[in-house]
Design a protein around this motif. Structure first.
Motif, short mmCIF file in Angstrom:
data_model
loop_
_atom_site.label_atom_id
_atom_site.label_comp_id
_atom_site.label_asym_id
_atom_site.label_seq_id
_atom_site.Cartn_x
_atom_site.Cartn_y
_atom_site.Cartn_z
N THR A 137 0.83 -1.21 0.00
CA THR A 137 0.00 0.00 0.00
C THR A 137 0.86 1.25 0.00
O THR A 137 0.52 2.24 -0.63
CB THR A 137 -0.94 0.05 1.23
N HIS A 138 1.98 1.22 0.75
CA HIS A 138 2.88 2.37 0.83
C HIS A 138 4.16 1.95 1.53
O HIS A 138 4.31 0.79 1.91
CB HIS A 138 2.21 3.56 1.50
N GLY A 139 5.08 2.90 1.67
CA GLY A 139 6.44 2.56 2.07
C GLY A 139 6.79 2.75 3.53
O GLY A 139 7.96 2.58 3.90
N HIS A 140 5.83 3.08 4.39
CA HIS A 140 6.17 3.16 5.81
C HIS A 140 6.69 1.81 6.30
O HIS A 140 6.29 0.75 5.79
CB HIS A 140 4.94 3.57 6.64
N ALA A 141 7.56 1.85 7.31
CA ALA A 141 8.22 0.63 7.79
C ALA A 141 7.23 -0.45 8.21
O ALA A 141 7.51 -1.65 8.04
CB ALA A 141 9.13 0.99 8.98
N ASP A 142 6.07 -0.05 8.73
CA ASP A 142 5.09 -1.05 9.19
C ASP A 142 4.25 -1.61 8.03
O ASP A 142 3.25 -2.28 8.25
CB ASP A 142 4.20 -0.49 10.30
N HIS A 143 4.71 -1.36 6.79
CA HIS A 143 4.02 -1.90 5.60
C HIS A 143 5.03 -2.54 4.65
O HIS A 143 4.86 -3.67 4.21
CB HIS A 143 3.19 -0.81 4.91
N ILE A 144 6.12 -1.81 4.33
CA ILE A 144 7.16 -2.38 3.44
C ILE A 144 7.87 -3.52 4.17
O ILE A 144 8.18 -4.54 3.56
CB ILE A 144 8.13 -1.29 2.93
N TRP A 196 -5.74 8.66 1.77
CA TRP A 196 -5.25 9.93 2.31
C TRP A 196 -4.35 9.67 3.52
O TRP A 196 -4.82 9.32 4.60
CB TRP A 196 -6.42 10.84 2.71
N HIS A 197 -3.05 9.87 3.31
CA HIS A 197 -2.04 9.52 4.31
C HIS A 197 -0.74 10.15 3.81
O HIS A 197 -0.76 10.89 2.82
CB HIS A 197 -1.97 7.97 4.34
N THR A 198 0.38 9.90 4.47
CA THR A 198 1.69 10.34 3.97
C THR A 198 2.57 9.10 3.89
O THR A 198 2.21 8.04 4.41
CB THR A 198 2.37 11.33 4.93
N GLY A 212 -5.37 0.39 2.88
CA GLY A 212 -4.10 1.01 3.24
C GLY A 212 -4.28 1.86 4.49
O GLY A 212 -5.28 1.74 5.21
N ASP A 213 -3.30 2.71 4.75
CA ASP A 213 -3.41 3.64 5.88
C ASP A 213 -4.13 4.86 5.37
O ASP A 213 -3.52 5.71 4.69
CB ASP A 213 -2.01 4.06 6.37
N THR A 214 -5.39 4.99 5.65
CA THR A 214 -6.10 6.18 5.18
C THR A 214 -6.89 6.82 6.29
O THR A 214 -7.25 6.17 7.28
CB THR A 214 -7.02 5.84 3.98
#
Ligand code: NI
Ligand code: MN
Length: 226
Positions: A49-56, A109-111, A138-140
């Motif tokens: 979903t995205h590259g934050h450490a708790d996802h990648i 909607w997240h960073t 994802g994280d939204t």
């Protein structure tokens, strides 16, 4: 075709029919709620979903061991590709097709910046796994265009963050469930750390009284079959 979904903790899931295993957001090492070790998880395709450490998380190690290609938004796919991993690089609105189905990136909607410093736009994942439609939000945070996803593509299973602080909380997630209109909602991204505590049973009763969706609460390691 039966699809087995397994919750592996935090925002990590597998979708499997026995031959194909789609692994989503494999944060296992360092995840206090991980249901499996990164060295043991199966994958034939990895979706991010995205590259934050708790996802990648363990993506590169798992892709290296299994040979699974990775699908991630273009900037994140480029970072993963630089590790010698096969990476598909759609942007929002893009669809990548496989023999098991397809995945489309939709807004969230997240960073996001990766641990290595790559800035990337977060996404939701709309997945057709051999006819079963799964929407990992994802994280939204809550936003009204979540409605558009379910309106255009009827959703069987919505995988939805409820932990608050970094994402929408369980109150906002009830409205998100109403907008999306999935048959079944499975909450995630809660109770991993103290900052993301939530009451999944209260979320279940709130969603089931306010919407037409039913909620299945899974503990890490538990499965749900369609
Ligand atoms: Ni995040
Ligand atoms: Mn997160």
């Amino acid at each position: 075709m039966t699809m087995e979904l397994r919750f592996l903790g935090h925002a990590c899931f597998t979708l499997s029919d026995g031959d194909t295993t789609v692994l989503i957001d494999p944060f296992l090492t360092g995840n206090p709620k991980a249901a499996i070790a990164a060295d043991d998880v199966q994958a034939t395709t990895i979706l991010l979903t995205h590259g934050h450490a708790d996802h990648i998380g363990d993506t590169v190690a798992i892709a290296r061991r299994t040979g699974a290609p990775v699908v991630a938004i273009v900037e994140l796919a480029r970072e993963v590709g630089e590790e010698g991993i096969e990476a598909h690089d759609p942007n929002l609105g893009g669809t990548v097709k496989f023999d098991w189905g397809w995945v489309k990136l939709v807004p969230a909607w997240h960073t996001s910046t990766t641990p290595k410093g790559t800035v990337n736009t977060p996404a939701g994942l709309l997945i057709d796994f051999d006819g079963t439609v799964v929407y990992h939000l994802g994280d939204t945070s809550l936003f009204s265009d979540l409605q558009l996803v379910g309106k255009r593509t009827p959703i069987d299973l919505a995988l939805m963050c409820i932990g608050g602080h970094y994402t929408m909380d369980q109150t906002d997630a009830v409205d998100a469930a109403g907008l999306i209109g999935a048959k079944t909602v499975i909450p995630c991204h809660y109770n991993t750390f103290p900052l993301v505590e939530a009451d999944a049973d209260a979320f279940k009763s709130d969603v089931e009284s306010a919407t037409g969706s039913n909620v299945v609460v899974l503990d890490p390691g538990e499965t749900y079959s369609t």
